[in-house]
Motif scaffolding. Structure first.
Motif, PDB file in Angstrom:
ATOM      1  N   ASN A 100       3.484   3.481 -67.316  1.00 50.91           N
ATOM      2  CA  ASN A 100       4.580   4.423 -67.533  1.00 50.91           C
ATOM      3  C   ASN A 100       3.992   5.827 -67.605  1.00 50.91           C
ATOM      4  O   ASN A 100       3.235   6.135 -68.537  1.00 50.91           O
ATOM      5  CB  ASN A 100       5.334   4.083 -68.814  1.00 50.91           C
ATOM      6  CG  ASN A 100       6.112   2.789 -68.696  1.00 50.91           C
ATOM      7  OD1 ASN A 100       6.784   2.549 -67.688  1.00 50.91           O
ATOM      8  ND2 ASN A 100       6.025   1.934 -69.709  1.00 50.91           N
ATOM      9  N   HIS A 102       4.408  10.246 -66.633  1.00 51.02           N
ATOM     10  CA  HIS A 102       5.273  11.396 -66.383  1.00 51.02           C
ATOM     11  C   HIS A 102       4.419  12.542 -65.858  1.00 51.02           C
ATOM     12  O   HIS A 102       3.659  13.153 -66.612  1.00 51.02           O
ATOM     13  CB  HIS A 102       5.989  11.824 -67.663  1.00 51.02           C
ATOM     14  CG  HIS A 102       7.036  12.871 -67.437  1.00 51.02           C
ATOM     15  ND1 HIS A 102       7.605  13.592 -68.464  1.00 51.02           N
ATOM     16  CD2 HIS A 102       7.610  13.331 -66.295  1.00 51.02           C
ATOM     17  CE1 HIS A 102       8.489  14.440 -67.965  1.00 51.02           C
ATOM     18  NE2 HIS A 102       8.507  14.312 -66.661  1.00 51.02           N
ATOM     19  N   LYS A 196       7.395  14.204 -54.645  1.00 55.84           N
ATOM     20  CA  LYS A 196       8.656  14.839 -55.024  1.00 55.84           C
ATOM     21  C   LYS A 196       8.377  15.913 -56.060  1.00 55.84           C
ATOM     22  O   LYS A 196       7.542  15.737 -56.941  1.00 55.84           O
ATOM     23  CB  LYS A 196       9.613  13.778 -55.587  1.00 55.84           C
ATOM     24  CG  LYS A 196      11.037  14.244 -55.815  1.00 55.84           C
ATOM     25  CD  LYS A 196      11.891  13.072 -56.298  1.00 55.84           C
ATOM     26  CE  LYS A 196      13.336  13.492 -56.550  1.00 55.84           C
ATOM     27  NZ  LYS A 196      14.144  12.337 -57.022  1.00 55.84           N
ATOM     28  N   THR A 199       9.880  14.682 -60.978  1.00 58.48           N
ATOM     29  CA  THR A 199      10.000  13.232 -61.169  1.00 58.48           C
ATOM     30  C   THR A 199      10.181  12.926 -62.654  1.00 58.48           C
ATOM     31  O   THR A 199       9.625  13.619 -63.502  1.00 58.48           O
ATOM     32  CB  THR A 199       8.753  12.489 -60.658  1.00 58.48           C
ATOM     33  OG1 THR A 199       7.602  13.003 -61.326  1.00 58.48           O
ATOM     34  CG2 THR A 199       8.588  12.664 -59.157  1.00 58.48           C
ATOM     35  N   GLN A 202       8.535   7.408 -65.607  1.00 60.87           N
ATOM     36  CA  GLN A 202       8.931   6.141 -65.035  1.00 60.87           C
ATOM     37  C   GLN A 202       7.721   5.232 -64.865  1.00 60.87           C
ATOM     38  O   GLN A 202       6.577   5.632 -65.072  1.00 60.87           O
ATOM     39  CB  GLN A 202       9.594   6.360 -63.671  1.00 60.87           C
ATOM     40  CG  GLN A 202       8.661   6.984 -62.641  1.00 60.87           C
ATOM     41  CD  GLN A 202       9.316   7.141 -61.283  1.00 60.87           C
ATOM     42  OE1 GLN A 202      10.086   6.300 -60.865  1.00 60.87           O
ATOM     43  NE2 GLN A 202       9.002   8.244 -60.596  1.00 60.87           N
ATOM     44  N   TYR A 204       5.013   3.341 -62.736  1.00 60.40           N
ATOM     45  CA  TYR A 204       4.314   3.431 -61.464  1.00 60.40           C
ATOM     46  C   TYR A 204       3.452   2.185 -61.289  1.00 60.40           C
ATOM     47  O   TYR A 204       2.898   1.658 -62.258  1.00 60.40           O
ATOM     48  CB  TYR A 204       3.405   4.659 -61.422  1.00 60.40           C
ATOM     49  CG  TYR A 204       4.116   5.982 -61.239  1.00 60.40           C
ATOM     50  CD1 TYR A 204       4.268   6.546 -59.983  1.00 60.40           C
ATOM     51  CD2 TYR A 204       4.617   6.683 -62.338  1.00 60.40           C
ATOM     52  CE1 TYR A 204       4.908   7.771 -59.811  1.00 60.40           C
ATOM     53  CE2 TYR A 204       5.253   7.892 -62.189  1.00 60.40           C
ATOM     54  CZ  TYR A 204       5.400   8.438 -60.914  1.00 60.40           C
ATOM     55  OH  TYR A 204       6.038   9.644 -60.762  1.00 60.40           O
ATOM     56  N   GLY A 247       6.088   5.017 -57.547  1.00 59.98           N
ATOM     57  CA  GLY A 247       7.028   5.052 -58.650  1.00 59.98           C
ATOM     58  C   GLY A 247       8.179   4.080 -58.469  1.00 59.98           C
ATOM     59  O   GLY A 247       8.486   3.639 -57.347  1.00 59.98           O
ATOM     60  N   ALA A 248       8.839   3.760 -59.573  1.00 59.67           N
ATOM     61  CA  ALA A 248       9.992   2.858 -59.532  1.00 59.67           C
ATOM     62  C   ALA A 248      11.109   3.420 -58.660  1.00 59.67           C
ATOM     63  O   ALA A 248      11.911   2.659 -58.107  1.00 59.67           O
ATOM     64  CB  ALA A 248      10.499   2.611 -60.950  1.00 59.67           C
ATOM     65  N   ASP A 249      11.163   4.746 -58.519  1.00 59.53           N
ATOM     66  CA  ASP A 249      12.182   5.372 -57.682  1.00 59.53           C
ATOM     67  C   ASP A 249      11.753   5.480 -56.225  1.00 59.53           C
ATOM     68  O   ASP A 249      12.439   6.099 -55.418  1.00 59.53           O
ATOM     69  CB  ASP A 249      12.543   6.756 -58.225  1.00 59.53           C
ATOM     70  CG  ASP A 249      11.363   7.724 -58.228  1.00 59.53           C
ATOM     71  OD1 ASP A 249      10.239   7.304 -57.868  1.00 59.53           O
ATOM     72  OD2 ASP A 249      11.555   8.907 -58.581  1.00 59.53           O
ATOM     73  N   GLY A 250      10.599   4.887 -55.894  1.00 57.74           N
ATOM     74  CA  GLY A 250      10.114   4.911 -54.519  1.00 57.74           C
ATOM     75  C   GLY A 250       9.263   6.111 -54.160  1.00 57.74           C
ATOM     76  O   GLY A 250       8.751   6.198 -53.043  1.00 57.74           O
ATOM     77  N   VAL A 251       9.080   7.026 -55.094  1.00 52.57           N
ATOM     78  CA  VAL A 251       8.274   8.226 -54.837  1.00 52.57           C
ATOM     79  C   VAL A 251       6.795   7.905 -55.035  1.00 52.57           C
ATOM     80  O   VAL A 251       6.408   7.314 -56.046  1.00 52.57           O
ATOM     81  CB  VAL A 251       8.692   9.379 -55.771  1.00 52.57           C
ATOM     82  CG1 VAL A 251       7.730  10.558 -55.629  1.00 52.57           C
ATOM     83  CG2 VAL A 251      10.109   9.820 -55.453  1.00 52.57           C
TER      84      VAL A 251
END
Length: 300
Positions: A100, A102, A196, A199, A202, A204, A247-251
């Motif tokens: 996790n 940031h 990005k 962010t 999240q 990773y 990342g969990a958001d695809g980044v």
């Protein structure tokens, strides 16, 4: 402040895509450098002749106490500082591991590197603070003045045992300190890049790990000042890695991680020990670097 003499002209180029690592090899009088621009690393070619150009970086607002190892953690720092989420143990650094994290840019504003000759002509000491504030038209007692005062105090404190430290007030002096500390002009620089701009914190997943050559490193962290100043420290008891993350958001991100193998001289109340629940000297302590920090190592 300059560790050695020499003038330089700086040519700024956009860093090639597809990686955060660039090699800088000596060719005649050329040397390598890295600068900050808009929060991402751009590589430059230093020609050790002639005048020097300016390059913009951003004035950092947060204090870089996470990376100054003789400071004790505060409760506010532990709970509110996003960089605290970047500490981890070396055993976690393996493909498939989940962390996790940031990633934030620690800079804001518009400070520039000064040419070395100009930077060297301006006092850089707590004793000269009133003169410095007057030179830059900074109001005494203002938030900016207090940040500059803190930076000067941090730069004047002794280094942690086993390290060399130096506050680089110009791009040239940062390069010269790094080459001097590493004992070579054949160096490379790495920095963290995230695909990005903004962010969230999240999860990773580690997709790849590559260790940099050697245990001698120079890490440089931006400080709050009227112009670009980097707090650099050299150590022979650290390892650096470039780490692929998804990342969990695809980044995706290409992050730089540093693992300190000897932390016995650190403040026992440093934030890393609080977060990781370990004691000085017990295990290697690792952390990812924010996007606008630089690690130098020997090339190859």
């Amino acid at each position: 402040m300059t560790p050695s003499s020499g003038a330089a002209a700086v040519k700024v180029e956009q860093a090639p895509s597809g990686g955060t690592v660039e090699s800088y090899r000596e060719h005649a009088d050329r040397a390598g450098a890295v600068i900050c621009g808009e929060g991402i690393m751009r590589h430059t070619t230093l020609m050790m002749h002639g005048g020097v150009g300016q390059c913009r970086t951003r004035t950092p607002l947060p204090r870089m106490l996470d990376y100054i190892y003789n400071y004790a953690a505060t409760e506010t720092q532990i709970h509110d500082d996003p960089n605290v989420a970047l500490f981890f143990l070396e055993k976690e650094l393996r493909p498939g591991a989940k962390m996790n994290l940031h990633f934030t840019k620690t800079t804001s504003g518009g400070a520039s590197f000064l040419p070395q000759k100009e930077a060297d002509a301006i006092p850089f000491s707590s004793a000269k603070l009133p003169q410095i504030l007057d030179h830059f038209s900074v109001k005494p007692g203002s938030a900016e003045a207090e940040a500059m005062k803190t930076t000067l105090q941090e730069c004047e404190e002794p280094a942690v045992r086993g390290e060399r430290k130096y506050c680089a007030t110009s791009l040239e002096s940062m390069v010269e300190f790094s080459m001097s500390s590493l004992g070579t002009r054949d160096v490379m620089a790495v920095s963290t890049t995230v695909a990005k701009a903004v962010t969230p914190r999240q999860q990773y997943t580690v997709t790849g790990v590559k260790e940099l050559a050697g245990s001698n490193l120079v890490a440089c962290h931006p400080e709050a000042y009227a112009y670009a100043v980097f707090y650099c420290h050299a150590t022979a008891t650290s390892k650096a890695y470039t780490v692929g993350l998804l990342g969990a958001d695809g980044v995706g991100a290409e992050a730089v991680a540093v693992c300190h193998t000897d932390t016995r001289a650190w403040n026992p109340n440093h934030v890393a020990f609080k977060v990781l629940k370990v004691t000085p000297g017990s295990v290697p302590v690792c952390h990812f670097l924010p996007e606008d920090h630089v690690v130098w190592s020997r090339s190859g």
